[in-house]
Enzyme design. Structure first.
Site, PDB file in Angstrom:
ATOM      1  N   ARG A 138     121.941 -47.950  31.595  1.00  0.00           N
ATOM      2  CA  ARG A 138     123.372 -47.460  31.012  1.00  0.00           C
ATOM      3  C   ARG A 138     123.186 -46.087  30.867  1.00  0.00           C
ATOM      4  O   ARG A 138     124.288 -45.680  30.288  1.00  0.00           O
ATOM      5  CB  ARG A 138     123.206 -48.195  29.412  1.00  0.00           C
ATOM      6  CG  ARG A 138     123.082 -49.673  29.383  1.00  0.00           C
ATOM      7  CD  ARG A 138     122.951 -50.137  28.017  1.00  0.00           C
ATOM      8  NE  ARG A 138     121.378 -50.019  27.694  1.00  0.00           N
ATOM      9  CZ  ARG A 138     120.586 -50.337  26.670  1.00  0.00           C
ATOM     10  NH1 ARG A 138     121.636 -50.959  25.543  1.00  0.00           N
ATOM     11  NH2 ARG A 138     119.399 -50.130  26.407  1.00  0.00           N
ATOM     12  N   HIS A 190     119.280 -47.124  23.071  1.00  0.00           N
ATOM     13  CA  HIS A 190     119.024 -47.687  24.409  1.00  0.00           C
ATOM     14  C   HIS A 190     117.278 -47.662  24.583  1.00  0.00           C
ATOM     15  O   HIS A 190     117.022 -48.372  25.464  1.00  0.00           O
ATOM     16  CB  HIS A 190     119.683 -46.838  25.340  1.00  0.00           C
ATOM     17  CG  HIS A 190     121.388 -46.992  25.363  1.00  0.00           C
ATOM     18  ND1 HIS A 190     121.765 -46.423  26.329  1.00  0.00           N
ATOM     19  CD2 HIS A 190     121.976 -47.695  24.681  1.00  0.00           C
ATOM     20  CE1 HIS A 190     123.330 -47.015  26.034  1.00  0.00           C
ATOM     21  NE2 HIS A 190     123.084 -47.473  24.990  1.00  0.00           N
TER      22      HIS A 190
END
Length: 818
Positions: free
Chosen positions: A433, A294
């Site tokens: 996220r 990420h």
């Protein structure tokens, strides 16, 4: 005639034909002539075979495809791929690998303006169609799946331009006689007045070569390509040209032109649930892998013009052109819930200022720079700061613990009414996220605390530093520590290990030469001094095949049950993996942070192979409900979604990536017997028509692992190439030597003491003991250690060395100095 009775104890080499007592002279003469004739025939046959073998070998040596042998009898059965032969192959390649790209044309045809107008009309038509398209139910797994993607306002606006480009390309190619004879047409890097308005000439970005701190979006890292190399909201790089069914944007099809087997069928048949633990490594390996992923990848999803989600399995009359649902067969277990397709929306197209095949967008920087903590643009970073003492914002609980700042957005796919009534919300972080699973949000919390801890220490040593300096220095240290952990602890496990790989129940260390990959390509951190191999010619952008397939390898190692472990370690609690998704509320309870961390460090991963936990294949983003079976919200199949994503992005098939890496190229399924175990190969043969149809993800996870590694050769190649680029192509790499931005040699020595175990110890609530290498299971040579004994950087070396300044004063017209 005498005959020997053959029994169970009779030698298998003993002749079974009748043995005659006598032979006539005629018979003997006839037999001698027959033998002579047979010898002659055999000699001729052997000469022919030998000549054929020599010709075949000579042809194979000169064959660039290097096909795998068809002789199955000579295949060596082994659970792993020998490392030595793979190292020889690596040495024969130029690294990083050259990207195979098509060049743009300088000449602009008279049809360009008509094509651009057609593209804008297609975008308007898409908007019109999607006004009738229903949005997903906020309580559905598919809604949570779409919300699991990061999606910024900037990315939404750019994706609309990319969509118009795609349909301008479709219009232009549609009026040509032969689609495949056209080459991508670019607008001279934004300097041609015939191009779209957003490609109009703009002043070149001014970069300060003496800038000490990174930009948030990665711009000006590479001074030659300041707005492209490694920069957020730019297209993914491609190692191979896209393989779209129509050459422009339609998802990949079979080599024969027919549809590929449903991704769900491939998931069911090839990637069956099977439970086999790898006792060497812990779930923390997967946690760090996702946190790192990420930090460097964030694919932009397609959304409606107003940002709403898109439904693809409803009324087909109002289906969005961005729909690409996964088809569910009548024999599928999901069919009993009246499910005929699985929701799937294509990744958003990225603008390229070219008319050519569709590309996808990476919304974050390609550098390991802590953007997962701070965000990939200045506005995001500022929204997370307190602007006091260099701190990041936190939420303080009633028992005086700090958590991430909270989000009040009830439509974020995470927040729930029942938790809101208790005053508990999901969290905000540098990456949208963060709330996806409990382990991930825990890692986010650890690093926000680490930043604030560093800022506190730096402030104590340098009270004259202002908020901005404290923030940027702490941010710079966090990025350096993330880089060091990745290349010192994480990558050696992926690319092969030496002293890290231990034989359990023995005192000696298993001597495996796997770390030679790390050393051979200078990926291991320096023992001392600086790394001087930075090159502004190396493109560090994340490759599409890396983000969409190779770095999703970790999904195969996630176990179905996750352990939560209290301090006494005698009463573990096991939680189904899907119950940890979008459920970060346990962090509000005292003691839960430490239980989560202990559990991740003491749960073994699943073996890295073609098999996946049923939690990933049937229950992804599922939320327990009291509803009846008829209205049950079934979970998603992550493996199907991974395969479908690769087709959506036009990733060429598995065998083409083997050729790209210089590996032996299979031409038939039987050629793969040396590469894959029997069961995965038989499953693949039952689904795909030809080897060229095999999806990259399915083929690569089915390979036998390299000796001393958890990955097969193809994913090892693609991951090696990407991490070389990330290190060699980062001007701000923590070990680089630049007078105006580098750490001192003494400071580097302190940063090299960083371990993930040390960071966790410093920022957990009440964790006293830990294994030094948390991505490995505790045990031989990795026993629990008091946190106070874990080596950690000494920040005293960051204290300014300020000499007393002599201030001139005037007295009786004589200048003196204090």
């Amino acid at each position: 005639m005498a005959e020997t009775q053959v029994q169970e104890t009779t030698s298998l080499l003993r002749p079974s034909q009748p043995q005659y007592v006598f032979e006539s002279s005629i018979a003997r003469a006839r037999k001698r002539r027959v033998k002579q004739f047979q010898c002659c025939v055999c000699t001729i046959f052997l000469v022919g075979v030998t000549a054929a073998v020599v010709i075949t070998v000579a042809y194979s040596i000169n064959d660039n495809d290097n096909p795998i042998s068809n002789d199955n009898s000579t295949a060596i059965e082994s659970d792993v791929v020998p490392l030595e032969s793979f190292l020889v192959l690596l040495n024969s390649r130029n690294w990083p690998l050259n990207d195979e790209i098509s060049n743009g044309l300088d000449n602009i045809t008279t049809d360009i303006q008509d094509a651009l107008i057609a593209g804008k009309k297609a975008l308007s038509e898409k908007d019109r169609m999607e006004t009738y398209n229903p949005s997903l139910s906020i309580d559905s797994p598919s809604y949570r799946h779409q919300k699991a993607f990061s999606f910024s306002e900037k990315a939404r606006n750019l994706s609309r331009k990319g969509y118009a480009e795609e349909y301008a390309t479709r219009y232009l190619y549609g009026i040509q006689n032969d689609l495949y004879e056209l080459t991508k047409i670019c607008f001279n890097d934004g300097t041609d007045e015939s191009g779209p308005d957003y490609c109009s000439p703009t002043p070149s970005e001014s970069c300060n070569v003496y800038q000490k701190y990174r930009s948030y979006d990665g711009s000006c890292n590479n001074l030659r390509h300041s707005a492209l190399f490694g920069v957020a909201n730019t297209p993914f790089r491609r190692g191979l040209p896209a393989d779209y069914a129509d050459g422009i944007s339609q998802p990949r099809a079979s080599r024969s032109g027919t549809p590929l087997p449903s991704a769900r069928v491939v998931s069911i048949e090839v990637h069956r649930p099977y439970y086999r633990e790898d006792l060497k490594f812990s779930v923390m390996l997967a946690v760090w892998g996702q946190f790192l992923d990420h930090d460097i990848t964030a694919t932009a999803p397609s959304r409606k013009n107003n940002g709403d989600t898109i439904s693809c399995c409803g009324n087909q009359a109002y289906s969005s052109p961005e729909c690409f649902p996964v088809l569910v067969e009548p024999s599928d277990p999901l069919a009993k819930y009246n499910i005929s397709c699985m929701e799937f929306v294509r990744s958003a197209p990225s603008p390229t200022c070219c008319l050519g095949p569709r590309e996808q967008m990476n919304q974050v920087t390609s550098f390991i720079d802590g953007s997962v903590v701070y965000g990939a643009d200045e506005s995001k970073a500022q929204s997370l700061r307190t602007f006091e003492g260099g701190f990041l914002k936190t939420y303080v609980t009633k028992d005086n613990r700090t958590l991430l700042p909270i989000s009040h957005d009830m439509a974020d796919g995470c927040n729930r009414d029942d938790e809101r009534e208790r005053g508990r919300y999901c969290f905000l972080a540098g990456d949208d996220r963060a709330n996806e699973n409990l382990h991930l949000v825990t890692m986010h919390l650890i690093w926000v605390r680490q930043h604030n801890r560093l800022a506190t220490q730096l402030s104590t040593m340098n009270p004259h530093w202002n908020d901005e300096i404290l923030f940027q220095e702490a941010r710079r240290l966090v990025g350096a520590q993330m880089q060091h952990i990745t290349y010192n602890e994480f990558l050696p496990i992926l690319l092969g290990m030496s002293w890290l790989l231990r034989k359990f129940n023995r005192d000696s260390v298993a001597c495996v030469p796997g770390d030679r990959i790390m050393k051979q390509f200078q990926l291991s951190p320096q023992q001392y001094g600086y790394f001087n191999k930075y090159s502004d010619h190396i493109d560090p952008n994340i490759a599409n095949e890396f983000a969409t397939a190779a770095f999703r390898f970790a999904h195969t190692i996630i176990p179905g049950l996750i352990k939560l472990l209290a301090n006494d370690s005698t009463s573990p609690e096991y939680v189904q993996m899907h119950k940890m998704l979008f459920d970060p509320f346990a962090l509000y309870d005292e003691g839960e942070l430490d239980r989560i961390l202990r559990g991740a460090m003491n749960t073994s991963i699943e073996a890295s192979d073609s098999y996946f936990s049923n939690e990933l294949k049937s229950h992804m983003f599922e939320r327990d409900t009291k509803q009846t079976n008829e209205s049950k919200k079934c979970g998603l199949d992550l493996v199907s979604l991974n395969i479908q994503r690769g087709r959506d992005h036009g990733l060429p098939g598995y065998v083409f990536w083997r050729k790209k890496c210089g590996l032996a190229v299979p031409h038939t399924f039987d050629n793969l017997r040396e590469v894959m175990d029997r069961d995965p190969l038989e499953n693949i043969k039952s689904v795909y028509r030809t080897v060229e149809d095999i999806d990259l993800y399915s083929g690569a996870v089915s390979e036998k692992p390299l000796e001393g590694s958890i990955l097969g050769p193809t994913f090892t190649c693609l991951i090696l190439d990407q991490f070389m680029r990330i290190k060699y192509g980062d001007r701000f790499w923590y070990e680089n030597s630049c007078n105006w931005q580098s750490f001192t040699g003494e400071q580097l020595n302190e940063i090299r003491k960083t371990t993930l175990s040390g960071v966790i110890c410093d920022n957990a609530d009440d964790l006293s003991y830990i294994q030094p290498r948390v991505m490995e299971r505790s045990g031989n040579k990795n026993e629990y250690t008091n946190c106070a004994s874990i080596p950690k950087p000494n920040l005293k070396l960051w204290q300014d060395k300020l000499n007393r300044l002599r201030v001139p004063t005037t007295k009786l017209n004589v200048i003196t100095f204090k």
